[in-house]
Design a protein around this motif. Structure first.
Motif: not given
Length: 277
Positions: A176-179, A189-208, A225-230
């Motif tokens: 995802g956006l980690r690196h 922003t993350y695209v989330v679904g049933a099997t991927f709910r986003g990552f909490d250990n990285v900041s993102y979207g603060w410009g929006m 279905e979004p893949r891990a890191g989508a």
């Protein structure tokens, strides 16, 4: 040593890719201005570039790769379980053979009914040319470097008379956006679904704003279905002409469709004021 045909076609494809990017940048520069006539002219030129690109690519398939052009048959090849189809579809170094030229799903050309059914927030697959950092036998060579044609999932953000504008969904090899650099995280922003709910250990979207707002895939709307890191960089958009290959597989929820448009407006507004993340 590649043949003269290969060299010339590679050059032509590369030139069209560069022309497409230039026209897209010109359209971005006109965002929010009273320049309707200029936008229509650039849009027409952009459509011609895309049409020429597809024609050159068809020649590449037939003359260089020895593949027959698809005849527009219904459906397409079924993808085997576990086969990938977005940016991770780039084959590992140990892979013995290249992926299909238009991706495993082989999206089909759109007809009138399919075009009418498309709306903002729809998610589907389309081929996308990108400059490649590595070299493979099946990449398109050019004097500017290797060009790789891969199938990506897109979220439609705008529907126009002659085309649609899609934001590409990437996954950063599952990270995802980690690196990613701060400026990209600020407008993503993350695209989330049933099997991927986003990552909490990285900041993102603060410009929006608000920070860490995800886009939710409608679980009742299709197979996507979004893949891990989508994730989506809301400025990473591409023109998808209606005569190109496209396969719809899902859509965002209603609230996420509204949120995506709000995000794009916020980033474009800040960029117009000189904001750089």
């Amino acid at each position: 040593m590649p043949s003269l045909t290969t060299i010339n076609l590679g050059r032509d494809i590369a030139m069209e890719v560069l022309a497409i990017e230039a026209h897209q940048n010109r359209l971005w520069a006109l965002q929010g201005e009273e320049a309707t006539a200029d936008e229509e002219t650039i849009s027409s030129e952009l459509l011609l570039c895309v049409q020429r690109f597809e024609a050159f690519l068809a020649r590449w398939d037939g003359e260089v790769l020895g593949l027959e052009e698809e005849k527009g048959e219904e459906g397409g090849e079924e993808m085997e379980e576990g086969e990938v189809k977005e940016d991770e579809m780039e084959v590992d170094k140990d892979s013995p053979s290249p992926p299909p030229p238009h991706g495993p799903e082989r999206p089909q050309r759109l007809d009138t009914a399919a075009i009418a059914a498309i709306s903002v927030g729809d998610i589907g697959w389309a081929p996308l040319p990108r400059m490649a950092a590595t070299s493979r036998d099946w990449f398109v060579p050019s004097q500017y470097g290797q060009i790789c044609i891969k199938v990506y999932p897109f979220i439609i953000v705008k529907k126009m008379d002659d085309c649609m504008i899609g934001a590409v969904i990437s996954s950063g090899n599952g990270n995802g956006l980690r690196h990613k650099q701060p400026s990209l995280r600020a407008r993503s922003t993350y695209v989330v679904g049933a099997t991927f709910r986003g990552f909490d250990n990285v900041s993102y979207g603060w410009g929006m704003g608000p920070e860490k707002m995800n886009l939710e895939v409608d679980q009742t709307a299709g197979a996507y279905e979004p893949r891990a890191g989508a994730f989506v960089d809301v400025l990473d958009t591409y023109q998808i002409p209606y005569n190109t290959r496209w396969k719809k597989e899902g859509r965002l929820t209603y609230t996420s469709r509204v949120d995506l448009l709000r995000m794009r407006h916020a980033v474009l507004e800040k960029d117009a004021l000189g904001w750089r993340g």
